[in-house]
Motif scaffolding. Structure first.
Motif, PDB file in Angstrom:
ATOM      1  N   ASP A   8      52.637 -24.674  28.861  1.00  0.00           N
ATOM      2  CA  ASP A   8      52.908 -25.502  27.666  1.00  0.00           C
ATOM      3  C   ASP A   8      52.817 -26.986  28.056  1.00  0.00           C
ATOM      4  OD1 ASP A   8      53.999 -26.910  25.533  1.00  0.00           O
ATOM      5  OD2 ASP A   8      55.513 -25.393  25.100  1.00  0.00           O
ATOM      6  N   LYS A   9      51.961 -27.722  27.350  1.00  0.00           N
ATOM      7  CA  LYS A   9      51.698 -29.126  27.679  1.00  0.00           C
ATOM      8  C   LYS A   9      52.972 -29.984  27.613  1.00  0.00           C
ATOM      9  CE  LYS A   9      47.093 -29.290  28.042  1.00  0.00           C
ATOM     10  NZ  LYS A   9      46.873 -27.934  28.554  1.00  0.00           N
ATOM     11  N   ARG A  10      53.958 -29.521  26.850  1.00  0.00           N
ATOM     12  CA  ARG A  10      55.226 -30.232  26.749  1.00  0.00           C
ATOM     13  C   ARG A  10      55.816 -30.514  28.137  1.00  0.00           C
ATOM     14  NH1 ARG A  10      59.192 -29.243  22.914  1.00  0.00           N
ATOM     15  NH2 ARG A  10      57.991 -29.923  21.207  1.00  0.00           N
ATOM     16  N   PHE A  11      55.524 -29.574  29.079  1.00  0.00           N
ATOM     17  CA  PHE A  11      56.165 -29.656  30.399  1.00  0.00           C
ATOM     18  C   PHE A  11      55.202 -30.082  31.509  1.00  0.00           C
ATOM     19  CE2 PHE A  11      58.359 -26.262  27.951  1.00  0.00           C
ATOM     20  CZ  PHE A  11      59.587 -26.892  27.796  1.00  0.00           C
ATOM     21  N   THR A  12      54.045 -30.626  31.135  1.00  0.00           N
ATOM     22  CA  THR A  12      53.047 -30.979  32.153  1.00  0.00           C
ATOM     23  C   THR A  12      53.644 -31.877  33.236  1.00  0.00           C
ATOM     24  OG1 THR A  12      51.388 -30.951  30.412  1.00  0.00           O
ATOM     25  CG2 THR A  12      50.725 -31.949  32.499  1.00  0.00           C
ATOM     26  N   PRO A  13      53.502 -31.475  34.500  1.00  0.00           N
ATOM     27  CA  PRO A  13      54.030 -32.311  35.591  1.00  0.00           C
ATOM     28  C   PRO A  13      53.231 -33.607  35.719  1.00  0.00           C
ATOM     29  CG  PRO A  13      53.564 -30.063  36.330  1.00  0.00           C
ATOM     30  CD  PRO A  13      52.919 -30.220  34.996  1.00  0.00           C
ATOM     31  N   SER A  14      53.741 -34.513  36.545  1.00  0.00           N
ATOM     32  CA  SER A  14      53.109 -35.826  36.695  1.00  0.00           C
ATOM     33  C   SER A  14      52.344 -35.911  38.015  1.00  0.00           C
ATOM     34  CB  SER A  14      54.204 -36.894  36.672  1.00  0.00           C
ATOM     35  OG  SER A  14      53.741 -38.072  37.261  1.00  0.00           O
ATOM     36  N   LEU A  15      51.135 -36.471  37.919  1.00  0.00           N
ATOM     37  CA  LEU A  15      50.340 -36.679  39.139  1.00  0.00           C
ATOM     38  C   LEU A  15      51.038 -37.648  40.084  1.00  0.00           C
ATOM     39  CD1 LEU A  15      46.680 -36.992  37.798  1.00  0.00           C
ATOM     40  CD2 LEU A  15      47.626 -35.164  39.225  1.00  0.00           C
ATOM     41  N   ILE A  16      51.777 -38.583  39.504  1.00  0.00           N
ATOM     42  CA  ILE A  16      52.469 -39.564  40.351  1.00  0.00           C
ATOM     43  C   ILE A  16      53.463 -38.847  41.257  1.00  0.00           C
ATOM     44  CG2 ILE A  16      54.092 -41.506  40.339  1.00  0.00           C
ATOM     45  CD1 ILE A  16      52.861 -42.489  37.796  1.00  0.00           C
ATOM     46  N   PRO A  52      62.270 -34.122  29.900  1.00  0.00           N
ATOM     47  CA  PRO A  52      61.734 -35.411  29.433  1.00  0.00           C
ATOM     48  C   PRO A  52      62.406 -36.629  30.067  1.00  0.00           C
ATOM     49  CG  PRO A  52      62.263 -33.968  27.566  1.00  0.00           C
ATOM     50  CD  PRO A  52      62.834 -33.340  28.790  1.00  0.00           C
ATOM     51  N   PHE A  53      63.620 -36.456  30.582  1.00  0.00           N
ATOM     52  CA  PHE A  53      64.284 -37.599  31.218  1.00  0.00           C
ATOM     53  C   PHE A  53      63.401 -38.128  32.352  1.00  0.00           C
ATOM     54  CE2 PHE A  53      67.267 -39.528  34.269  1.00  0.00           C
ATOM     55  CZ  PHE A  53      67.798 -40.511  33.442  1.00  0.00           C
ATOM     56  N   TYR A  54      62.842 -37.193  33.123  1.00  0.00           N
ATOM     57  CA  TYR A  54      61.949 -37.595  34.213  1.00  0.00           C
ATOM     58  C   TYR A  54      60.548 -37.878  33.667  1.00  0.00           C
ATOM     59  CZ  TYR A  54      65.742 -34.958  36.316  1.00  0.00           C
ATOM     60  OH  TYR A  54      66.982 -34.489  36.633  1.00  0.00           O
ATOM     61  N   ALA A  55      60.080 -36.964  32.798  1.00  0.00           N
ATOM     62  CA  ALA A  55      58.675 -37.010  32.366  1.00  0.00           C
ATOM     63  C   ALA A  55      58.354 -38.294  31.608  1.00  0.00           C
ATOM     64  CB  ALA A  55      58.360 -35.797  31.494  1.00  0.00           C
ATOM     65  N   GLU A  56      59.248 -38.742  30.739  1.00  0.00           N
ATOM     66  CA  GLU A  56      58.931 -39.944  29.958  1.00  0.00           C
ATOM     67  C   GLU A  56      58.946 -41.193  30.833  1.00  0.00           C
ATOM     68  OE1 GLU A  56      57.548 -39.803  26.945  1.00  0.00           O
ATOM     69  OE2 GLU A  56      57.713 -37.668  27.368  1.00  0.00           O
ATOM     70  N   GLY A  57      59.882 -41.256  31.779  1.00  0.00           N
ATOM     71  CA  GLY A  57      59.879 -42.372  32.728  1.00  0.00           C
ATOM     72  C   GLY A  57      58.564 -42.398  33.501  1.00  0.00           C
ATOM     73  N   LEU A  58      58.136 -41.215  33.926  1.00  0.00           N
ATOM     74  CA  LEU A  58      56.885 -41.132  34.682  1.00  0.00           C
ATOM     75  C   LEU A  58      55.686 -41.515  33.820  1.00  0.00           C
ATOM     76  CD1 LEU A  58      57.756 -37.887  36.663  1.00  0.00           C
ATOM     77  CD2 LEU A  58      57.075 -40.053  37.717  1.00  0.00           C
TER      78      LEU A  58
END
Ligand code: NAI
Length: 509
Positions: free
Chosen positions: A258-266, A199-205
């Motif tokens: 698991d959607k919790r870990f969905t990568p970012s398109l960006i 989430p450190f990366y995912a929430e920023g994204l």
């Protein structure tokens, strides 16, 4: 359980970045170490790197020259594994490929004594799967060092399904004797650190994806306000987007999508464009010659109010009140209505700590017209910056009064768009959520998860200790509000956090 005796010889296979670092650590701790690689030049380079690192320690007065010489003398290059048959511990740090590692361990089982411990430095492969073809899978465990191994304190000892508890305990004690901070983890995707850190990366994204703030502001929020050594975009640029995206994808795939870990398109786009970060000269930031790093969005100076009213307590943000007083702002105190979160009345504005709702939603639900929300900080008494947002119909006069008064206390103010959970709060709540699930699933203890995040990623505070400080109830509320706002699986609340929000328990005593 005792550590391996210093007389036990250690065989390190793979002399790349990690293997050389592990050989350095084991030799410095007093073991005779064999360093093997299929490429002789890699061994030479690895030994050269160790010599350079030790020399640096000597120059800094951290190591005696005699100790450097003794450490180098304990290292032996081997170009034939048979020459290392008397090793009692073999640690592999070769290419990240399951079949190749399995083949190596089958070979090592033939070569080494039955009591030898086999260990893998894999960061993403299953120790259970790695041990499956072995005759003695109980002798295999993961010893996951972090890069650079001599400097990074953490080692995760990873147990597969067949790993003998005694083997894991011996490795734990041994890594500790080598000066490391050690945690036990179960072999699950990402182990502790690479999972809990997502989430450190995912929430920023996510914040960037909603155009609520640009990378420089998000990075400043996480670094200056929340005390992380780097912001998510600076860190992803350093790690390399190819590597960071691959880890996110592998954790996502390994948890069956698991959607919790969905990568970012960006991030996928950056990889597709070859903008891999520092190593390619461009990622979120430009590293070309003469390129200037953009600054965090910062509000222009505004006028301060002479006095404010503190209604109830601001919770973790309460030190702000003393900070305003110290800056010469008069503070009148009033009790908050029973059961309600406190706020600061500044001019016509109301300043409150975010609870995961957008300011616009909260203002509508609570019948407020000028609501300014405050993001999470590690220490409100010293933070150089605060991140604020406001409801859509907040008057400019009210906003400026809040901004100017906080500026009077010496803080820079960054305004972000009205996004649920803001930046620091949603990230820390999601880190705690992930850590809580890891505890619930028996992957590591709460103490080990916090240690792992502090020493494997240099977080300023363990996410579960942070949840304790915020109050698990508030963390649950933030997560529930994020879940209600997005209606997405990603924000489902860990059953352990839900339970603790009712029982009033905390992660640490
Ligand atoms: P690297 O590419 O720097 O080094 C790997 C070395 O292994 C190379 O010198 C290569 O010649 C050698 N090698 C490849 N196949 C071999 C074989 N069959 N037998 C003997 N030597 C062989 O890779 P790095 O970064 O050191 O990673 C090694 C392992 O450590 C991987 O499993 C990786 O996932 C893990 N790891 C990497 C971290 C990192 O930040 N680089 C952090 C933690 C774990």
């Amino acid at each position: 359980m005792a550590a391996l005796d210093r007389k036990v010889k250690v065989l390190v296979i793979g002399a790349g970045a990690m293997g050389a670092g592990i050989a350095h650590v084991a030799a410095l701790a007093g073991h005779a170490v064999y360093l093997y690689d299929t490429r002789v030049e890699a061994i030479d380079k690895g030994l050269g790197g160790i010599a350079k690192d030790l020399e640096f320690l000597v120059s800094k007065g951290k190591l005696e020259a005699a100790e450097r010489d003794a450490t180098m003398a304990r290292l032996t290059a081997v170009t034939d594994l048979a020459a290392a048959s008397d090793a009692g511990l073999a640690i592999e740090a070769i290419v990240e490929n399951l079949e190749i590692k399995q083949k190596l361990f089958l070979q090592l089982e033939e070569l080494l004594g039955a009591e030898a411990i086999l260990a893998s430095n894999t960061s993403s492969l299953s120790i259970t799967a790695m041990g499956a073809p072995l005759a003695r899978p109980e002798r295999l465990a993961g010893v996951h060092f972090f890069n650079p191994a001599p400097r990074m304190k953490l080692v995760e000892i990873v147990s597969g399904l067949a790993t003998d508890r005694e083997v894991a305990n011996t490795l734990y004690a041994t890594a500790k004797a080598w000066g490391k901070v050690v945690v036990h983890a179960k072999s699950t995707p990402g182990f502790i650190v690479n999972r809990v850190a997502r989430p450190f990366y995912a929430e920023g994204l996510r914040v960037l994806n909603e155009c609520a703030a640009e990378p420089a502001t998000i990075d400043a929020a996480m670094r200056e306000c929340c005390g992380f050594p780097m912001g998510p975009f600076e860190l992803m640029d350093l790690i390399g987007h190819d590597v960071n995206y691959a880890v996110t994808r592998s954790v996502f795939d390994a948890y069956f999508g698991d959607k919790r870990f969905t990568p970012s398109l960006i991030q996928q786009d950056l990889v597709l464009a070859g903008r891999l970060g520092r190593k390619s000269g461009r990622g979120f930031y430009d590293y070309g010659a003469g390129a200037e790093k953009p600054l965090a969005r910062t509000e222009a100076n505004a006028s301060a109010e002479r006095s404010v009213t503190a209604v109830g307590s601001l919770g973790v943000a309460e030190p702000l009140v003393a900070r305003l007083e110290a800056a010469g702002v008069g503070v009148t105190r009033k009790a908050a209505p029973a059961g309600e979160a406190g706020w600061l009345e500044i001019g016509r504005g109301r300043l409150m700590l975010s609870d995961g709702r957008t300011a616009t939603c909260r203002a509508a639900e609570e019948g407020l017209s000028n609501l300014v929300l405050l993001d999470l900080c590690l220490d409100y008494a010293t933070t150089p910056r605060l991140v604020l947002t406001r409801n859509d119909h907040c008057g400019l006069g009210a906003w400026n009064a809040v901004v100017g008064t906080l500026q009077q206390a010496g803080v820079a103010v960054s305004r972000i768009d009205d996004i649920a959970g803001m930046i620091g709060l949603r990230t820390v709540a999601m880190l705690a959520n992930e850590g809580a699930d890891a505890v619930l699933q028996g992957i590591g203890s709460a103490a080990d998860i916090d240690l792992a995040m502090r020493f494997g990623t240099n977080y300023p505070k363990g996410p579960l200790a942070w949840a304790d400080q915020l109050g698990v109830r508030l963390v649950a509320r933030v997560l529930r509000n994020l879940g209600a706002h997005y209606g997405e699986e990603r924000y489902r609340v860990s059953p352990l956090i839900l339970r603790m929000s009712h029982s009033g328990d905390s992660f640490h005593d």
